[in-house]
Design a protein around this motif. Structure first.
Motif, PDB file in Angstrom:
ATOM      1  N   VAL A  10      35.856  27.832  39.352  1.00 13.33           N
ATOM      2  CA  VAL A  10      36.836  28.947  39.213  1.00 13.33           C
ATOM      3  C   VAL A  10      36.331  30.222  38.393  1.00 13.33           C
ATOM      4  O   VAL A  10      36.551  31.391  39.176  1.00 13.33           O
ATOM      5  N   ALA A  11      35.831  30.015  37.574  1.00  8.35           N
ATOM      6  CA  ALA A  11      34.964  31.473  36.871  1.00  8.35           C
ATOM      7  C   ALA A  11      33.996  32.098  37.889  1.00  8.35           C
ATOM      8  O   ALA A  11      34.084  33.165  37.765  1.00  8.35           O
ATOM      9  N   SER A  12      33.407  31.542  38.668  1.00  9.08           N
ATOM     10  CA  SER A  12      32.685  32.056  39.777  1.00  9.08           C
ATOM     11  C   SER A  12      33.285  32.857  40.561  1.00  9.08           C
ATOM     12  O   SER A  12      32.720  34.088  40.596  1.00  9.08           O
ATOM     13  N   PHE A  13      34.301  32.804  40.885  1.00  8.84           N
ATOM     14  CA  PHE A  13      35.053  33.585  41.997  1.00  8.84           C
ATOM     15  C   PHE A  13      35.725  34.828  41.036  1.00  8.84           C
ATOM     16  O   PHE A  13      35.868  35.789  41.705  1.00  8.84           O
ATOM     17  N   PHE A  14      36.066  34.724  39.943  1.00  6.99           N
ATOM     18  CA  PHE A  14      36.702  35.643  39.112  1.00  6.99           C
ATOM     19  C   PHE A  14      35.676  36.603  38.642  1.00  6.99           C
ATOM     20  O   PHE A  14      35.948  37.859  38.352  1.00  6.99           O
ATOM     21  N   PHE A  15      34.445  36.081  38.179  1.00  7.70           N
ATOM     22  CA  PHE A  15      33.546  36.729  37.397  1.00  7.70           C
ATOM     23  C   PHE A  15      32.271  37.117  38.174  1.00  7.70           C
ATOM     24  O   PHE A  15      31.496  37.987  37.699  1.00  7.70           O
ATOM     25  N   HIS A  16      31.903  36.430  39.530  1.00  2.00           N
ATOM     26  CA  HIS A  16      30.761  36.906  40.051  1.00  2.00           C
ATOM     27  C   HIS A  16      31.213  37.104  41.644  1.00  2.00           C
ATOM     28  O   HIS A  16      30.627  36.513  42.371  1.00  2.00           O
ATOM     29  N   PRO A  17      32.094  37.809  41.805  1.00  2.00           N
ATOM     30  CA  PRO A  17      32.464  38.147  43.286  1.00  2.00           C
ATOM     31  C   PRO A  17      31.777  39.154  44.004  1.00  2.00           C
ATOM     32  O   PRO A  17      32.095  40.044  44.350  1.00  2.00           O
ATOM     33  N   TYR A  18      30.578  38.773  44.480  1.00  2.00           N
ATOM     34  CA  TYR A  18      29.720  39.464  44.958  1.00  2.00           C
ATOM     35  C   TYR A  18      30.134  40.060  46.177  1.00  2.00           C
ATOM     36  O   TYR A  18      29.470  41.354  46.555  1.00  2.00           O
ATOM     37  N   TRP A  19      30.807  39.528  46.898  1.00  2.00           N
ATOM     38  CA  TRP A  19      31.781  40.039  48.147  1.00  2.00           C
ATOM     39  C   TRP A  19      32.397  41.438  47.728  1.00  2.00           C
ATOM     40  O   TRP A  19      32.750  41.901  48.853  1.00  2.00           O
ATOM     41  N   ALA A  20      32.636  41.693  46.687  1.00  2.88           N
ATOM     42  CA  ALA A  20      33.652  42.633  46.253  1.00  2.88           C
ATOM     43  C   ALA A  20      33.020  43.980  45.249  1.00  2.88           C
ATOM     44  O   ALA A  20      33.842  44.587  44.772  1.00  2.88           O
ATOM     45  N   VAL A  21      31.588  43.732  45.274  1.00  2.68           N
ATOM     46  CA  VAL A  21      31.078  44.844  44.434  1.00  2.68           C
ATOM     47  C   VAL A  21      30.265  45.591  45.223  1.00  2.68           C
ATOM     48  O   VAL A  21      29.953  45.275  46.419  1.00  2.68           O
ATOM     49  N   PRO A  22      29.807  46.777  44.743  1.00  8.63           N
ATOM     50  CA  PRO A  22      29.008  47.696  45.496  1.00  8.63           C
ATOM     51  C   PRO A  22      27.651  47.209  45.951  1.00  8.63           C
ATOM     52  O   PRO A  22      27.225  46.244  45.319  1.00  8.63           O
ATOM     53  N   ALA A  23      27.115  47.633  46.979  1.00 11.47           N
ATOM     54  CA  ALA A  23      25.887  46.951  47.562  1.00 11.47           C
ATOM     55  C   ALA A  23      24.724  46.725  46.546  1.00 11.47           C
ATOM     56  O   ALA A  23      23.846  45.806  46.498  1.00 11.47           O
ATOM     57  N   ASP A  24      24.680  47.864  45.522  1.00  8.62           N
ATOM     58  CA  ASP A  24      23.581  47.835  44.646  1.00  8.62           C
ATOM     59  C   ASP A  24      23.696  46.677  43.660  1.00  8.62           C
ATOM     60  O   ASP A  24      22.858  46.610  42.742  1.00  8.62           O
TER      61      ASP A  24
END
Length: 140
Positions: free
Chosen positions: A88-102
């Motif tokens: 659960v924490a991974s989806f909230f705190f490491h959402p790589y699909w929703a961060v800028p490309a860099d």
């Protein structure tokens, strides 16, 4: 039939695996406890409701279940709790699909590291703590 030497090696690996898995959670829980205000702020910054409650839950799970895994006490339950918490924490705190490309590379690395940890915890859930644990002593 396994000999005593291979059984000893197997049990050493079980203990090492438990210690290494718990090494992710116990220090994180202690850090959240000693930096409680920062933890609450970080949870709030992710947009989650009730960040103080979330911080308390995270501390209890990481320290409590982390210690249980180290000691081999109620290991299957503790490992399952940690697996669900981590997923659960991974989806909230490491959402790589929703961060800028860099920022995607590191965020994606952290996300999939957590997914791998979930795999290890599910294996521990399936097989238990091994003979060198409080669980085994209680059964014996």
């Amino acid at each position: 039939m396994p000999n005593a030497q291979s059984n000893t090696f197997h049990q050493l690996l079980m203990v090492a695996g438990r210690l290494l898995l718990a090494s992710l959670f116990l220090p994180a829980g202690i850090s959240k406890l000693t930096g409680f205000a920062g933890t609450v702020g970080y949870i709030a910054s992710a947009g989650l409701p009730f960040p103080t409650l979330g911080a308390l839950i995270a501390i209890v799970v990481e320290i409590g279940a982390g210690l249980a895994v180290i000691l081999g006490f109620q290991t299957r339950i503790a490992a399952l709790i940690l697996a669900l918490f981590t997923l659960v924490a991974s989806f909230f705190f490491h959402p790589y699909w929703a961060v800028p490309a860099d920022q995607q590379y590191v965020t994606q690395l952290l996300f999939f590291k957590n997914i791998a940890v979930v795999g290890g915890l599910l294996t521990l859930t399936a097989w238990g703590a091994g003979a060198w644990s409080l669980d085994a002593r209680r059964k014996g």
